[in-house]
Design a protein around this motif. Structure first.
Motif, short mmCIF file in Angstrom:
data_model
loop_
_atom_site.label_atom_id
_atom_site.label_comp_id
_atom_site.label_asym_id
_atom_site.label_seq_id
_atom_site.Cartn_x
_atom_site.Cartn_y
_atom_site.Cartn_z
N GLY A 74 0.90 -0.68 -0.28
CA GLY A 74 -0.24 0.20 -0.01
C GLY A 74 0.73 1.28 -0.02
N TYR A 75 0.46 2.36 -0.06
CA TYR A 75 0.79 3.82 -0.59
C TYR A 75 1.04 4.62 1.63
CZ TYR A 75 -0.79 3.30 -5.30
OH TYR A 75 -0.39 3.41 -6.63
N PHE A 76 2.02 4.90 1.57
CA PHE A 76 2.47 5.27 3.72
C PHE A 76 3.15 6.83 2.79
CE2 PHE A 76 2.21 1.13 3.39
CZ PHE A 76 0.95 0.89 4.56
N GLU A 77 3.11 7.23 3.22
CA GLU A 77 3.39 8.95 3.60
C GLU A 77 5.52 9.11 3.85
OE1 GLU A 77 3.81 13.07 2.97
OE2 GLU A 77 1.79 11.75 2.82
N GLU A 78 5.55 7.73 4.50
CA GLU A 78 7.09 8.03 4.57
C GLU A 78 7.96 7.16 3.31
OE1 GLU A 78 5.32 4.19 7.02
OE2 GLU A 78 5.16 6.73 6.62
N LEU A 79 6.83 6.45 2.65
CA LEU A 79 7.14 5.64 1.15
C LEU A 79 7.02 7.73 -0.14
CD1 LEU A 79 6.57 2.57 1.45
CD2 LEU A 79 8.71 4.01 1.71
N SER A 80 6.93 8.43 0.33
CA SER A 80 7.18 9.53 -0.90
C SER A 80 7.83 10.24 -0.80
CB SER A 80 5.63 10.05 -0.28
OG SER A 80 6.10 11.23 0.36
N LEU A 81 7.75 11.00 -1.93
CA LEU A 81 8.92 11.97 -2.68
C LEU A 81 8.52 13.43 -3.40
CD1 LEU A 81 11.52 9.51 -4.77
CD2 LEU A 81 11.86 10.99 -2.96
N GLU A 82 8.97 14.12 -2.84
CA GLU A 82 7.98 15.85 -3.66
C GLU A 82 8.87 16.07 -4.82
OE1 GLU A 82 7.63 20.30 -1.61
OE2 GLU A 82 7.96 18.46 -0.65
N LEU A 83 8.11 16.62 -5.66
CA LEU A 83 8.35 17.26 -6.76
C LEU A 83 9.14 18.25 -7.24
CD1 LEU A 83 5.52 15.36 -8.97
CD2 LEU A 83 7.41 14.18 -8.92
N ILE A 84 10.17 18.29 -7.71
CA ILE A 84 10.94 19.91 -8.12
C ILE A 84 10.29 20.22 -9.38
CG2 ILE A 84 12.93 20.79 -8.35
CD1 ILE A 84 14.05 18.14 -7.23
N LYS A 85 9.93 21.40 -9.07
CA LYS A 85 9.04 22.72 -10.36
C LYS A 85 10.81 23.34 -11.31
CE LYS A 85 5.38 24.39 -8.52
NZ LYS A 85 4.73 25.77 -7.65
N CYS A 86 10.66 22.31 -12.39
CA CYS A 86 11.71 22.68 -13.07
C CYS A 86 11.19 23.47 -14.46
CB CYS A 86 12.52 22.10 -13.46
SG CYS A 86 14.28 22.09 -14.99
N GLY A 87 11.00 24.64 -14.83
CA GLY A 87 10.61 25.54 -15.88
C GLY A 87 9.39 24.81 -15.25
N ASN A 88 8.45 24.51 -16.54
CA ASN A 88 7.37 24.34 -16.73
C ASN A 88 6.87 22.99 -16.60
OD1 ASN A 88 6.44 27.11 -16.86
ND2 ASN A 88 6.43 27.03 -18.96
N SER A 89 7.12 22.00 -15.33
CA SER A 89 7.26 20.42 -15.80
C SER A 89 7.43 21.09 -13.71
CB SER A 89 8.16 19.95 -16.37
OG SER A 89 7.66 19.98 -17.60
N LEU A 90 7.06 19.60 -13.59
CA LEU A 90 7.51 18.34 -12.21
C LEU A 90 8.16 17.48 -12.53
CD1 LEU A 90 4.26 18.99 -10.10
CD2 LEU A 90 5.35 20.23 -10.17
N VAL A 91 9.61 17.70 -11.85
CA VAL A 91 10.48 16.28 -12.00
C VAL A 91 11.21 15.37 -11.33
CG1 VAL A 91 10.52 17.39 -15.22
CG2 VAL A 91 12.10 17.62 -12.29
N LYS A 92 11.14 14.88 -11.45
CA LYS A 92 12.45 14.02 -10.06
C LYS A 92 12.50 12.83 -10.87
CE LYS A 92 13.49 13.82 -5.63
NZ LYS A 92 14.51 14.87 -5.19
#
Length: 350
Positions: A74-92
């Motif tokens: 399942g999905y848990f907060e501790e297994l999450s990653l915040e994405l980065i804004k780069c130009g007009n995209s979200l990237v990671k």
């Protein structure tokens, strides 16, 4: 070779809809907690991956966009990653330590109004691509004769240490010129006008403790332009009780000798010793230390820049905490356009 998109489709939720515009699918998110589930073509093996989500600029109200990973439980907060804004995209760019069966995409925290994306892409990063990215990460920063050596060391570290050592190198190209609104942070927290600088200078004159700070700078065949910028960053310090102790490690460039003569004449706080033979950075730093008369010593690389407020902050801290013995600082990088990028904000104890 075009990278293979590992996303087969999107698992819709009640807070999203899709429409076609100019031949492209646009995914629109709304509501209080928008999210969707990426339908993968296959479960993902452990390794390096890159996620890209280009969005329409007019819908950019995104805050803390994240990916969540399901490794089978399942999905848990501790297994999450915040994405980065780069130009007009979200990237990671990220590393999956083990098999992953599902990914959830949360484009924002809270209600975004409408956030529209033109396609979502997930690709695997192969070993050749990793090696190319490591080189591109090192080359713009270390513009010295040690480029190749740094590259080979990075490859060795990747092969022997894997994720823990290589992650910062591999992910660095995700960061735009202004990662995490760093330029905004600089304007709000580290930018001062002439009146403010004059005020700081008056304050430092009234400090009960005015320690002499010795700046140790080992030098070896530094490009003259970089060395001049480095020395000028010291002379631009708001706090004025410093001495710059330069030890030249038998450089072969005669232009450096001319520069040293210029600065020792210009500013009596600058002292230079030229070693008879090259001994390496440790021996050269010890030579600089032997010149020091200060209450505190700090190391400055010959191609670095010292923030104008750096020594003032140390002196101010010593007046508030006179028992302090050791200081360490945040740092960032200077890109080829002269912009401050890639900040490294260190914790309360590092």
């Amino acid at each position: 070779m075009k990278e293979k998109n590992l996303i087969r489709g999107i698992g819709f939720t009640q807070d999203m809809y899709v429409r076609r515009n100019a031949g492209k699918l646009q995914f629109h998110f709304f509501g209080m907690d928008p999210r969707c589930f990426l339908q993968l073509k296959q479960s993902l093996a452990g390794g390096w991956y890159r996620f890209t989500a280009p969005y329409l600029p007019e819908t950019d109200t995104l805050q803390q966009p994240k990916l969540y990973f399901d490794h089978g439980r399942g999905y848990f907060e501790e297994l999450s990653l915040e994405l980065i804004k780069c130009g007009n995209s979200l990237v990671k760019t990220f590393f999956l330590p083990r098999k992953t069966v599902g990914i959830r995409f949360d484009p924002t925290t809270g209600s975004p109004g409408v956030a529209a994306f033109q396609g979502l892409t997930l690709t695997r990063i192969t070993l050749p691509e990793i090696i190319k990215r490591i080189y591109r990460s090192i080359a713009p920063v270390n513009r010295t004769r040690f480029d190749i050596l740094s590259f080979l060391i990075a490859i060795k570290l990747f092969l022997t240490k894997g994720k823990s050592i290589t992650e910062n190198l591999l992910c660095s190209e995700d960061y735009p010129v202004d990662p995490f609104n760093y330029q905004k942070w600089i304007r709000e927290n580290d930018s001062y006008g002439p009146a403010e600088i004059a005020g700081f200078r008056e304050q430092q004159d009234q400090f009960p403790l005015r320690p002499l700070i010795s700046i140790l700078m080992p030098v070896y065949n530094t490009p003259p332009a970089w060395l001049q910028e480095c020395i000028e960053s010291v002379r631009a310090q708001v706090y004025d009780r410093w001495e710059l102790c330069i030890a030249d490690d038998a450089s072969s460039n005669p232009a450096l000798g001319e520069m040293f003569r210029h600065y020792t004449t210009l500013d009596q706080r600058i002292k230079v010793v030229t070693r008879d033979k090259t001994g390496g950075i440790a021996a050269c730093s010890n030579t600089a230390l032997r010149m020091a008369n200060g209450d505190f010593s700090c190391l400055l690389d010959h191609d670095d820049l010292l923030s104008p407020m750096a020594l003032y902050r140390i002196a101010a801290c010593l007046n508030d905490n006179p028992e302090t013995d050791f200081f360490y600082s945040d740092e960032d990088k200077i890109d080829d356009k002269g912009e401050r990028v890639l900040p490294f904000f260190k914790p309360d104890w590092s």
